[in-house]
Design a protein around this motif. Sequence first.
Motif, PDB file in Angstrom:
ATOM      1  N   ALA A   1       4.479  -4.292  13.719  1.00 10.82           N
ATOM      2  CA  ALA A   1       4.924  -3.741  12.438  1.00 10.82           C
ATOM      3  C   ALA A   1       4.247  -2.397  12.196  1.00 10.82           C
ATOM      4  CB  ALA A   1       4.596  -4.713  11.300  1.00 10.82           C
ATOM      5  N   LYS A   2       5.054  -1.384  11.904  1.00 10.62           N
ATOM      6  CA  LYS A   2       4.554  -0.036  11.614  1.00 10.62           C
ATOM      7  C   LYS A   2       3.695   0.516  12.764  1.00 10.62           C
ATOM      8  CE  LYS A   2       4.635  -0.858   6.645  1.00 10.62           C
ATOM      9  NZ  LYS A   2       3.899  -0.890   5.375  1.00 10.62           N
ATOM     10  N   ASN A   3       4.069   0.134  13.991  1.00  8.08           N
ATOM     11  CA  ASN A   3       3.320   0.572  15.177  1.00  8.08           C
ATOM     12  C   ASN A   3       1.842   0.226  15.059  1.00  8.08           C
ATOM     13  OD1 ASN A   3       5.496   1.715  16.636  1.00  8.08           O
ATOM     14  ND2 ASN A   3       5.389   3.560  15.370  1.00  8.08           N
ATOM     15  N   ASN A   4       1.584  -0.898  14.407  1.00 11.51           N
ATOM     16  CA  ASN A   4       0.220  -1.338  14.135  1.00 11.51           C
ATOM     17  C   ASN A   4      -0.625  -1.385  15.408  1.00 11.51           C
ATOM     18  OD1 ASN A   4      -1.889  -3.463  13.992  1.00 11.51           O
ATOM     19  ND2 ASN A   4      -1.218  -3.702  11.878  1.00 11.51           N
TER      20      ASN A   4
ATOM     21  N   LEU B   1       0.815  -1.208   0.000  1.00  8.56           N
ATOM     22  CA  LEU B   1       0.000   0.000   0.000  1.00  8.56           C
ATOM     23  C   LEU B   1       0.853   1.264   0.000  1.00  8.56           C
ATOM     24  CD1 LEU B   1      -3.091  -0.426   2.364  1.00  8.56           C
ATOM     25  CD2 LEU B   1      -3.085   0.271  -0.024  1.00  8.56           C
ATOM     26  N   GLY B   2       2.063   1.164   0.554  1.00  8.15           N
ATOM     27  CA  GLY B   2       2.922   2.344   0.628  1.00  8.15           C
ATOM     28  C   GLY B   2       2.274   3.482   1.387  1.00  8.15           C
ATOM     29  N   LEU B   3       1.531   3.150   2.435  1.00  5.11           N
ATOM     30  CA  LEU B   3       0.750   4.148   3.167  1.00  5.11           C
ATOM     31  C   LEU B   3       1.624   4.852   4.198  1.00  5.11           C
ATOM     32  CD1 LEU B   3      -2.093   5.307   3.629  1.00  5.11           C
ATOM     33  CD2 LEU B   3      -2.483   3.466   5.276  1.00  5.11           C
ATOM     34  N   VAL B   4       1.600   6.183   4.191  1.00  8.13           N
ATOM     35  CA  VAL B   4       2.404   6.966   5.139  1.00  8.13           C
ATOM     36  C   VAL B   4       1.542   8.035   5.787  1.00  8.13           C
ATOM     37  CG1 VAL B   4       4.573   6.582   3.912  1.00  8.13           C
ATOM     38  CG2 VAL B   4       3.191   8.588   3.355  1.00  8.13           C
ATOM     39  N   ASP B   5       1.921   8.403   6.999  1.00 10.07           N
ATOM     40  CA  ASP B   5       1.266   9.490   7.707  1.00 10.07           C
ATOM     41  C   ASP B   5       1.661  10.808   7.040  1.00 10.07           C
ATOM     42  OD1 ASP B   5       0.806  11.649   9.605  1.00 10.07           O
ATOM     43  OD2 ASP B   5       0.427  10.090  11.092  1.00 10.07           O
ATOM     44  N   PRO B   6       0.699  11.600   6.565  1.00 13.34           N
ATOM     45  CA  PRO B   6       1.056  12.843   5.850  1.00 13.34           C
ATOM     46  C   PRO B   6       1.738  13.864   6.739  1.00 13.34           C
ATOM     47  CG  PRO B   6      -1.314  12.741   6.274  1.00 13.34           C
ATOM     48  CD  PRO B   6      -0.752  11.408   6.644  1.00 13.34           C
ATOM     49  N   ASP B   7       1.561  13.771   8.053  1.00 13.82           N
ATOM     50  CA  ASP B   7       2.160  14.737   8.966  1.00 13.82           C
ATOM     51  C   ASP B   7       3.562  14.330   9.408  1.00 13.82           C
ATOM     52  OD1 ASP B   7      -0.165  16.330   8.919  1.00 13.82           O
ATOM     53  OD2 ASP B   7      -1.091  15.057  10.442  1.00 13.82           O
ATOM     54  N   THR B   8       3.734  13.019   9.706  1.00 14.05           N
ATOM     55  CA  THR B   8       5.025  12.561  10.238  1.00 14.05           C
ATOM     56  C   THR B   8       5.874  11.823   9.221  1.00 14.05           C
ATOM     57  OG1 THR B   8       4.123  10.434  10.987  1.00 14.05           O
ATOM     58  CG2 THR B   8       3.912  12.313  12.498  1.00 14.05           C
ATOM     59  N   GLY B   9       5.257  11.348   8.131  1.00 12.92           N
ATOM     60  CA  GLY B   9       5.998  10.560   7.154  1.00 12.92           C
ATOM     61  C   GLY B   9       6.205   9.115   7.572  1.00 12.92           C
ATOM     62  N   GLU B  10       5.636   8.705   8.708  1.00 13.84           N
ATOM     63  CA  GLU B  10       5.793   7.339   9.185  1.00 13.84           C
ATOM     64  C   GLU B  10       4.895   6.393   8.394  1.00 13.84           C
ATOM     65  OE1 GLU B  10       4.841   7.463  13.296  1.00 13.84           O
ATOM     66  OE2 GLU B  10       6.741   8.361  13.902  1.00 13.84           O
TER      67      GLU B  10
END
Length: 874
Positions: free
Chosen positions: A369-372, A312-321
Amino acid sequence: MARSPPILHHNNNYLLFSFASKNSNHSHFHYSLRHTKPLLLSLSSSSSFSSSSSSSYSHITRVTTAPLEYALTPPDFDFHREISRLKALRSRLSDSKSLEEKVMVIDRDKRVKSFFNSRRYGFSRALASLNLSEYELFLLKCLVAAGQEHVLSFGCEFVDSEVESVRSSVKSALYALVEMIEKLDVNGGGGGGQSLETNIGFALNDEDISDLRKLLKILGEVERFYDCIGGIIGYQITVLELLTQAISERWTTNRSKHVNEIMECQFLEIHAPSGLNLSQNTQYALQAALWGIEGLPNLGEIYPLGGSADRLGLVDPDTGECLPAAMLPYCGRTLLEGLIRDLQAREFLYFKLYGKQCITPVAIMTSSAKNNHERITSLCERLGWFGRGRSSFQLFEQPLVPAVSAEDGQWLVTKPFALVCKPGGHGVIWKLAYDKGVFKWFYGHGRKGATIRQASNVVAATDVTLLALAGIGLHHGKKLGFASCKRNSGATEGVNVLIEKKNIDGRWSYGLSCIEYTEFDKFGIADETLYPNGLQAEFPANTNVLYVDLPSAELVGSSNNGNSLPGMVLNVKKPIEFADYFGKRHSVSGGRLECTMQNIADNFFNTCSSRCYKAVEDELDTFIVFNERRRVTSSAKKKRRHTDKSLHQTPDGSLLDILRNARDLLSQCNIKLPEIEDNSKYLDSAPPFLILLHPALGPLWEVARQKFHEGSISKGSELQVEVSEFLWSNVQLDGSLIIENDSVMGSTKIDDTGEHILKYGHRCGRCRLQNVKVLNEGIDWNHGDNVYWKHDVQRLEACKIILHGNAEFEASNVTLQGNHTFEVPSGYKLKISPQNSGIAVELVPIEQNMMDSGSWYWKYKIKGLHIELELVEF
C-alpha cells in the motif's frame, strides 16, 4: 413495482439500450454500443461514467453508491444459503490432495460452469490467448465461485439502494443484447464481415493484461496466506459470517446469549484488569526496567508498519504521491527514524552499564500500500541501515486484501480486474512472520522475546514503559504483556479487559484480551442499561504496545487454522474511499477482513477446574502494566483539519504530550518551566515552548535527571539537545538553544563484512553548560509557516552549538546573548569563558589518548534498584 420494458434502438452509429424506473429518475441507464468506436457506458444518476476514447473496450465498473449514513437492514441477499454453499465447496477443496483434484472440484461449481461456459461473457476465449497456468486459472475460478464474477465481467453490476430492484432486469436485458450483437457483423448483415465480438472488447489489450496479472498476484496472495481458513473461498465465508453477525447483533434482543454463542461458552463476563501501575509503584517499576535492560540481548523489536494510514493524508511534496505513516516527517525526522532512535537509546544504556555492544534485530512488517515496502527499504538504505547493518533487519510484506461492500460482501472494483485493496490489519503479523521465517531469524540472533510498537505512537518508549514491560515478560516467563493507560473518553481505540468464561465442558478460563471499539456494542460496553456504571470509562486503553514471547507467538502463527489470524473483524463503520477508472471519487459503506495483533492473547487463556475469585491475574500467562497516558500512547495518526475541535491522535496533539513529558522530567531537576494547559487552549495558538531531548540522555528519567540541575526555561523558548554526554547546571534559557551532534552515541566503524556499524561510546560528542545564560529572540512565533510538530520553524535569533564527531563544547559563567553559531570540528574542544565584559573563545585539540573516550564522560553503575552516574574527568 411496475417497470417500463427494455427498449432496443438502432441507427447507423450505435445501438442504444435504455431502462427507466417509474419511481426514480436516478434509476435510468443508457448502454451504448458503437460499431467502430469504443463501448460507452453512462449512468444518468449522480454516479455517471463515460468511456475514454483511448480504450479499446468498455470499462464497465461495479461501484457502490450507497450513502455514508448507510445502516445495516435485513437484506434480500440470502447470507446463510451462500455461506452454506461456500462451506460445502471449501470442504470438498480441503479434501482434495492435488491441484488437479481441486480444479476438478471447482469446475463442478455451478457459478464457475455458468461463467466460463457462457458465450455472453466471452472471457474464456480471451483467457485462452494468455497461456495462463493451471493454478492461475484455478484462482480465477475460485474468484467466480466466491460470487465475485463481476470482477472479471464485462457486464454491469449496480448496488445503489434505489436501483437494486431493477438489477436483474438490467442484467437480463444486457445479456440478451450481447447475445444479439454476437450474431451480427460490422456491416449489419450476413456473412463475410468481421464479427463484432472482436470490436466490443473480448480481446484484452496490454493494459487489461497488466491489470489481470496484478489481479492474479493478489488472488495468489489471498489463496496462500488465508490457506488456514480455506483461501479465497474461506476469505469470503469469513466476510459473510461477520456481516451476518453484524446484522444479527442489530436485531437480537439477547445480546449476552449471542456473545456466548460466538465465544462458544456457557457464561462470559468481562472485568477491568488490574496490574502494575508504573507511575505509583516506582520501586518495582525501576526493578522491572533493570530486568528489561539486563535482558536486552534476549529481545527483538517488531514494527507493524504495513497500514495505509489514509487518515494522515500524507503526500510526497515533490511527486504528489501518497506516503505511508512511517514516512511522516515528525520533529525533524521520519517516524521510522524515531523508532530506531528510541531503540538505540536503550542499547546505549546497556553499553554504559555493561560495557558491551548490543544490536537488537528489528523485524518490520510492510505492505505494498502506497509503495510502503519500497519506501521503507529505500529509507533504510539511504541511512545506511542506521549503522546497524543490513543483517539486523528483516522486512516482510503483508498481503493486500479485497475491500467489500457492507451490503452483500461483494468485492469492490475500480474497473474490470482492478480490485480495491487494503492491508489486512496488523493481526496478520503472526502468521506472516511464521510463513516468512521471521521467528527462526530471531532465534538465529539468540532472541526469546520481542517488544512491539507502532510508528504513529511517538511516546511509547518514554521513561520506564517499554523496558519495564519487557523486563516483567522476560523475568516471569510470560507469553504476552500489554502496556496500558487510562482511556480517553470517546476515543476510537479498543480496551483491555480480563475475560472470565465458563466453557462448554464446565471448566473456567481466564485471560487478558482486547475488545476493539468497533465491537463494543457486541459486548454491551456502550449499553448504559446493561452497564449503568459506565464500564467504557472503567476499562483501560489498548495501545498496541506489547511484549511477546517468541516461541508462544510462533506456535499461534503456525497453527494452520483460524487461531493464526486473531481477532478477525469486518469494520464497516468507516467508509471505503477510492477513485474509479475515470478519476471519480467514491465513498462506499464497506470494509475488509482485518485481524487484530493484540488478540493473539485469546490463545493464551489459563483454564482451571473451578471459578477463581481473587488474584487470578498473577497466575495468568498474560499481564498488563499501566502508566500515565502520555508516557504510553500519543499518536500522530490523522491529519488535523482546521474545523477540528480536538487534537486527539493528531501530530499537533502528540507534540504537546512530548512537551508535557519533557516538562515533567525537567521540573524534577529544579528547572522552572511554563505550564502546559489543556489541548483545547492550543487549537489556534502555538505551544508555550519547544523542548526536544535525544532519548539517549536517558532513556530512563532516573538517568536523564542526573544530567540536568537547576535553571529555568522561559515561555516561548526552544531547547534541542542532540547529545548523550551532556551536563546542564544552572542554565537560564530565554530564546533558542540548539545543540547538534552527528555522533550522539558513538561513531561508525566498518566491520568484517564491510558494513558501517555504530560503535557505542566510541568518539561521542560532549557538551557541558555551567552557570550559563542564553538570551536571544528565538523562534518567530508569529510566523504563519511554522509547523511545530515537524520542528519546521522560523527563528529571529538562536544560539547553535554544532559538534562534529568527538568534538567537545564547554561554557561556564557566561552570558551568550544574541545570534551565535559555535561549530566545533572533530578532534577539538571549544571553551567559552568570561573575559572583561564579553566572552573568550578558545579552540584546543583533544589529547590523543582521549580521542576515543573524551576528556570526560559519565560513568554508569547499578546500585540496588537505581542507576547512579559519576562524572569522570581526565
